[in-house]
Write a protein that holds these residues in place. Sequence first.
Motif, mmCIF file in Angstrom:
data_model
loop_
_atom_site.group_PDB
_atom_site.id
_atom_site.type_symbol
_atom_site.label_atom_id
_atom_site.label_comp_id
_atom_site.label_asym_id
_atom_site.label_seq_id
_atom_site.Cartn_x
_atom_site.Cartn_y
_atom_site.Cartn_z
ATOM 1 N N ALA A 110 0.825 -1.209 0.000
ATOM 2 C CA ALA A 110 0.000 0.000 0.000
ATOM 3 C C ALA A 110 0.862 1.262 0.000
ATOM 4 C CB ALA A 110 -0.929 -0.005 1.210
ATOM 5 N N ILE A 111 1.937 1.247 0.780
ATOM 6 C CA ILE A 111 2.831 2.407 0.812
ATOM 7 C C ILE A 111 3.531 2.577 -0.526
ATOM 8 C CG2 ILE A 111 4.907 3.381 1.872
ATOM 9 C CD1 ILE A 111 4.048 2.040 4.495
ATOM 10 N N LYS A 112 4.014 1.494 -1.089
ATOM 11 C CA LYS A 112 4.739 1.579 -2.354
ATOM 12 C C LYS A 112 3.856 2.117 -3.472
ATOM 13 C CE LYS A 112 7.845 -0.994 -5.396
ATOM 14 N NZ LYS A 112 8.571 -2.261 -5.615
ATOM 15 N N ARG A 113 2.569 1.750 -3.457
ATOM 16 C CA ARG A 113 1.655 2.218 -4.522
ATOM 17 C C ARG A 113 1.524 3.710 -4.549
ATOM 18 N NH1 ARG A 113 -1.570 -2.321 -3.126
ATOM 19 N NH2 ARG A 113 -2.868 -1.040 -1.760
ATOM 20 N N VAL A 114 1.539 4.355 -3.391
ATOM 21 C CA VAL A 114 1.250 5.800 -3.367
ATOM 22 C C VAL A 114 2.497 6.665 -3.213
ATOM 23 C CG1 VAL A 114 -1.063 5.462 -2.452
ATOM 24 C CG2 VAL A 114 0.826 5.840 -0.863
ATOM 25 N N MET A 115 3.631 6.069 -2.915
ATOM 26 C CA MET A 115 4.850 6.855 -2.714
ATOM 27 C C MET A 115 5.397 7.296 -4.066
ATOM 28 S SD MET A 115 8.226 5.966 -0.406
ATOM 29 C CE MET A 115 8.692 4.502 -1.373
#
Length: 415
Positions: free
Chosen positions: A409-414
């Motif tokens: 989830a973090i990687k998708r939006v970073m």
Amino acid sequence: MNGKRVALTATAVAALAAVPVSQTQAEQRARPKTAKYVIVLQGDGMGTAQRDLIRLVTVGNRPGKELHMNRLEHAGLVHTDPADPKQAVTDSAAAATAFATGVKTFNGAIGVDAQGKPVRTLLEDARRMGKATGLVTTSQVTDATPAAYAAHVSDRAQQSEIARQFLEQSKPDVILGGGEDYWYPAGTEGGWPDHPATDPSEASKGDKGNLVEKAKGLGYTYVSTRDALRKARGPKLLGLFANEELFEHREEGKGDLYDPAVPLPEMASKALSVLSRDRDGFFVLIEEEGIDEMAHENNAGLMIKAGAALDATVKVAVDFARSHPGTLIVVQGDHETGGLTIENPDTADESGEELSKEDGPFTVKGTQLQVFADWTTGQHTGADTPITASGPGSEAFDGVIDNTDVHDAIKRVMR
């Protein structure tokens, strides 16, 4: 996580006590969709009961009174299982590796998969994007959680090798915490003398040369005191504020101490100040290790104190986010420690003089009510841990998810 996301029941959501700030649809549409700034805050060993005991004792149970970490917009529960052939319950290394890489591994492993192969981390992804990066902890900076975001070894005990990899490979811009002993070779004292009164066993023990001097040669400003941290300038900062952890984890009354030379909120504030100078944003991991270590000792009083420090640090992050749109804040626990339950006083139920006993009483803030902390073990348990989040993509943390889903989830939006 395989399969469909499972929605939390109303009771479970209430137990997590998320108190989202109401927003109009227009405000929600205007919010950034990607995260320029990512702040991951970890309460090591923090399960739901730890979070609730911290809440009851530090803010109370009255309507409108809530921990800062519980006021974030979205809430969920996280499965913590490792990919270990011998143990079903995770340690911090495997759990942090799942958070950092999206890949499950065996206990003791740092930044490698179950076959021992290095896997790229969120911190390394951020650096590839041109972002500044940082690690902040009340543990050794080379301990399992920060190490898993910036190093790759099959044995978490290789702390000097982890420090070397920080400097030569992952290159975090800001590194703040404890563990100076692993940066200096045996016989070479740093800012923290060998064999201190609080723990005479502590002494320099590094096996990769003088890594503090190496860091200075690479452009890091090195500090070892609170005052020096406040005065430090420059884009690269290494601060080591203890031989080992920034506290002494012992049973109550047996040398236990939670009084960090630099409080976690101050380290975090300095890190955000330095990292936010980067026009491309940043990724930072901020950890309160005291929750876990005090729970291992069944020391609820100092576990609560460490938890209060984490919550004060969450407020630092929230204040930063108010003036920096595009900030994702995630507050997570890697596993539960101690098998903690919260009970009413019952003289017929008081038991034991060793670990795994009842601890207290503790007064619920703002009332005359009291509760006991009832420990069932001095080890980790397999219980799910709570997670709360605000900012771009934070809705991905709703429901029951896996620790690898947090990474994804973090990687998708970073961006």
